[in-house]
Design a protein around this motif. Structure first.
Motif, short mmCIF file in Angstrom:
data_model
loop_
_atom_site.label_atom_id
_atom_site.label_comp_id
_atom_site.label_asym_id
_atom_site.label_seq_id
_atom_site.Cartn_x
_atom_site.Cartn_y
_atom_site.Cartn_z
N GLY A 72 0.81 -1.21 0.00
CA GLY A 72 0.00 0.00 0.00
C GLY A 72 0.84 1.26 0.00
N VAL A 73 1.91 1.28 0.80
CA VAL A 73 2.81 2.45 0.86
C VAL A 73 3.46 2.69 -0.50
N LEU A 74 3.98 1.64 -1.11
CA LEU A 74 4.67 1.79 -2.40
C LEU A 74 3.71 2.21 -3.51
N GLU A 75 2.51 1.65 -3.51
CA GLU A 75 1.54 2.02 -4.55
C GLU A 75 1.09 3.46 -4.40
N GLN A 76 0.97 3.91 -3.17
CA GLN A 76 0.58 5.31 -2.95
C GLN A 76 1.68 6.26 -3.41
N LEU A 77 2.91 5.90 -3.15
CA LEU A 77 4.03 6.77 -3.53
C LEU A 77 4.26 6.78 -5.04
N LEU A 78 4.14 5.62 -5.67
CA LEU A 78 4.43 5.51 -7.11
C LEU A 78 3.19 5.67 -7.98
N GLU A 79 2.03 5.72 -7.35
CA GLU A 79 0.75 5.91 -8.06
C GLU A 79 0.54 4.88 -9.16
N THR A 80 0.85 3.63 -8.82
CA THR A 80 0.62 2.52 -9.75
C THR A 80 0.54 1.23 -8.96
N GLN A 81 -0.05 0.21 -9.55
CA GLN A 81 -0.14 -1.09 -8.88
C GLN A 81 1.21 -1.78 -8.89
N ILE A 82 1.50 -2.47 -7.80
CA ILE A 82 2.79 -3.14 -7.65
C ILE A 82 2.58 -4.57 -7.18
N VAL A 83 3.35 -5.47 -7.78
CA VAL A 83 3.39 -6.86 -7.32
C VAL A 83 4.74 -7.08 -6.66
N LEU A 84 4.71 -7.57 -5.43
CA LEU A 84 5.96 -7.85 -4.71
C LEU A 84 6.15 -9.35 -4.61
N GLU A 85 7.34 -9.80 -4.98
CA GLU A 85 7.67 -11.22 -4.92
C GLU A 85 8.88 -11.42 -4.01
N HIS A 86 9.12 -12.68 -3.66
CA HIS A 86 10.29 -12.99 -2.83
C HIS A 86 11.44 -13.40 -3.74
N PRO A 87 12.58 -12.71 -3.69
CA PRO A 87 13.73 -13.11 -4.51
C PRO A 87 14.20 -14.51 -4.15
N LYS A 88 14.62 -15.28 -5.15
CA LYS A 88 15.15 -16.62 -4.87
C LYS A 88 16.43 -16.53 -4.05
N ASP A 89 17.23 -15.51 -4.34
CA ASP A 89 18.44 -15.25 -3.56
C ASP A 89 18.06 -14.38 -2.37
N LYS A 90 18.01 -14.95 -1.18
CA LYS A 90 17.54 -14.24 0.00
C LYS A 90 18.43 -13.06 0.36
N SER A 91 19.69 -13.08 -0.09
CA SER A 91 20.61 -11.99 0.23
C SER A 91 20.23 -10.69 -0.48
N LEU A 92 19.38 -10.80 -1.52
CA LEU A 92 18.99 -9.61 -2.28
C LEU A 92 17.94 -8.78 -1.54
N GLY A 93 17.24 -9.37 -0.59
CA GLY A 93 16.22 -8.63 0.16
C GLY A 93 15.01 -9.48 0.46
N HIS A 94 14.04 -8.86 1.11
CA HIS A 94 12.80 -9.56 1.46
C HIS A 94 11.81 -9.58 0.31
N TYR A 95 11.78 -8.50 -0.48
CA TYR A 95 10.85 -8.40 -1.60
C TYR A 95 11.58 -7.90 -2.84
N ALA A 96 11.00 -8.21 -3.99
CA ALA A 96 11.50 -7.70 -5.27
C ALA A 96 10.31 -7.29 -6.12
N SER A 97 10.51 -6.26 -6.96
CA SER A 97 9.43 -5.77 -7.82
C SER A 97 9.94 -5.55 -9.24
N VAL A 98 9.07 -5.80 -10.21
CA VAL A 98 9.38 -5.55 -11.63
C VAL A 98 8.64 -4.31 -12.11
N VAL A 99 8.30 -3.41 -11.18
CA VAL A 99 7.51 -2.24 -11.54
C VAL A 99 8.18 -1.39 -12.60
#
Length: 530
Positions: free
Chosen positions: A7-34
């Motif tokens: 919700g925070v990211l969609e409000q800031l970027l004014e677009t719908q976002i899909v968040l996924e979990h990176p296969k490599d956990k060292s990259l972070g908790h979520y990843a987006s292709v926005v």
């Protein structure tokens, strides 16, 4: 957690976002292709756009509260959550206890499942739909959905007559008479003595006796079915009788005629189901004026839709696939929105025992009674096994795995994780206070601990996805993975009597909470001792 971040990211970027979990956990908790989805409208390369989005988000106060890192990598944007944010969520979750992840919804759901003919006890083939339907209802209620679970009792028609005849012939055989059982007769050796004890001397025409004995046998078998469901932890809100629907058939037939859904051909009345996607039309009324079995099913669905629920689910065996279109066609003719009916089809589970087909020693033939399988396998194992694969997949499972005391036995491994946690907590409470754990802060955690915390907090998203997708195996997979992550953490880190003791125990409490809630939704009580 997921909904808030999204919700925070969609409000800031004014677009719908899909968040996924990176296969490599060292990259972070979520990843987006926005950046890829916006590249065309923004007329920029995804890599460049991702860098700009990251720079913008890093400056936002809302993001600074949530994220320790926001990074761009080849057009992808990776998000790493702050420990302080995860700690605050953990504190809130532990305060909520078993209400963690509980939802509020205005949706209502009417689920029909099992609905096996009461002409015999339940067998193992009925178990998958029964367990799935019950767990789906449990999950719906947990998410705040008004949910109704129902069993449709087929208590009239040719099968009940055959059941009554089978009991009558068995009684006559017991009395020394020479009888011949017709093809399709039921085994009534257990029912016949009970019927004699109940009625005493039987009087009346053969037709009257068949009807009387059929009703009695049906009631006996339905009681046995209800006991099996209860033993399996399956809860029904109602058992609805087909016989009770019979009086409505003429009125519903008239409504179908008025809507142009019925026509006459060859002396029969046909439902014009092909007008609404069925492969062919179906006989609704025979030339002798009697209704076919589909008329009762249509009356039952009219009854269900009159209850005014938002959505309806029928859980059937795979052999009912042809049934769906004709019922939906009838619903359209009756003025209902047929898309509100969802039909889930179950495939069989083939049980093995040490690589060989599973059979009970008490019975001959290939039928495995559910009540016998429950005695042999136990409720928890049976429920977990039957929920652990997607409903429409056919698969084999060797119950010998349930005897293993290791990770090859998933339900043991999950129970063992929870028991380990409670054993540690009990040892700590002998010398410390629970309040000290609650007041500790999850900070400076090693990567393995951070990942474990994130996974435990991810339960609400897992539950929501499992419900929306009707894929309860996602909960099983989540619980197996969470238990596995905990065991790895436990084996790699000393917890009690260390400087990290309090924060590690708080983390363990969070893991236990998610395991407990997840298992409860599957109809399994988490074990605190092994």
């Amino acid at each position: 957690m997921y909904a808030r971040i999204k919700g925070v990211l969609e409000q800031l970027l004014e677009t719908q976002i899909v968040l996924e979990h990176p296969k490599d956990k060292s990259l972070g908790h979520y990843a987006s292709v926005v950046a890829f989805s916006l590249a065309k409208t923004r007329k920029k390369a995804p890599k460049l756009l991702a860098l700009e989005i990251v720079e913008f988000l890093q400056e936002q106060e809302a993001c600074q509260e949530l994220f320790a890192r926001i990074e761009a990598l080849n057009g992808y944007i990776n998000f790493t959550l702050k420990e302080s944010f995860l700690d605050s969520l953990c504190t809130q979750a532990l305060a909520l206890g078993c209400d963690f992840g509980r939802g509020v919804s205005k949706e209502s759901l009417y689920v029909e499942f099992v609905s096996a003919n009461p002409t015999g006890p339940l067998h193992i083939g009925h178990a998958r739909g029964a367990i799935f339907g019950d767990s789906l209802c449990r999950l719906g209620r947990f998410l705040g959905v008004k949910t109704h679970a129902e069993y449709y009792v087929n208590d009239m028609g040719a099968q009940i007559k055959m059941l009554g005849l089978s009991v009558l012939l068995t009684i006559q055989e017991m009395q020394g008479m020479e009888v011949q059982f017709p093809k399709g007769a039921y085994d009534a050796k257990e029912l016949a003595p009970r019927a004699l004890e109940h009625f005493g001397h039987l009087e009346g025409t053969q037709e009257e006796l068949i009807a009387k004995l059929g009703d009695f046998a049906k009631d006996c078998l339905l009681g046995r079915i209800q006991q099996s469901l209860q033993d399996m932890g399956v809860q029904m809100d109602a058992y609805v009788s087909e016989k009770a629907m019979f009086s409505a058939q003429e009125a519903i037939f008239a409504r179908l005629q008025k809507a142009g859904g019925v026509y006459e051909k060859e002396g029969k009345m046909w439902l014009a189901s092909s007008m609404h996607g069925d492969e062919k039309d179906r006989v609704l009324k025979k030339s002798d004026g009697s209704f076919t079995y589909i008329a009762g099913d249509i009356a039952y669905h009219d009854y269900k839709f009159a209850q005014r629920y938002d959505h309806y689910i029928n859980i059937f065996g795979a052999d009912h696939h042809g049934y769906v279109a004709r019922i939906k066609a009838a619903l359209e003719f009756l003025g209902y929105e047929s898309q509100r009916l969802e039909v889930l089809l179950t495939q069989m589970v083939a049980l093995l025992k040490e690589g060989k087909p599973y059979k009970m020693s008490k019975r001959e033939g290939n039928v495995v009674l559910l009540e016998e399988a429950l005695q042999d396998m136990g409720k928890d194992a049976l429920r977990f096994v039957f929920l652990s694969k997607k409903l429409d997949t056919h698969w084999e499972f060797d119950i010998a795995n349930l005897q293993h005391q290791d990770s090859t036995n998933p339900i043991f491994y999950i129970h063992y994780a929870n028991a380990r946690i409670h054993t540690m907590l009990a040892k700590f409470l002998q010398r410390g206070e629970a309040r000290a754990i609650a007041q500790s802060h999850l900070e400076n955690l090693p990567p393995q601990a951070r990942h474990l915390l994130f996974s435990a907090l991810n339960l609400p998203k897992v539950l929501s996805n499992a419900f929306m997708d009707r894929e309860l195996q996602k909960i099983c997979e989540y619980l197996k993975n969470l238990a596995g992550d905990f065991h790895s953490f436990y084996n790699a880190h000393k917890i009690l009597n260390t400087p990290e003791e309090l924060k590690y125990l708080k983390l363990c409490q969070m893991v236990s909470l998610s395991l407990t809630i997840g298992l409860d939704i599957l109809g399994i009580k988490a074990k605190k001792k092994m």
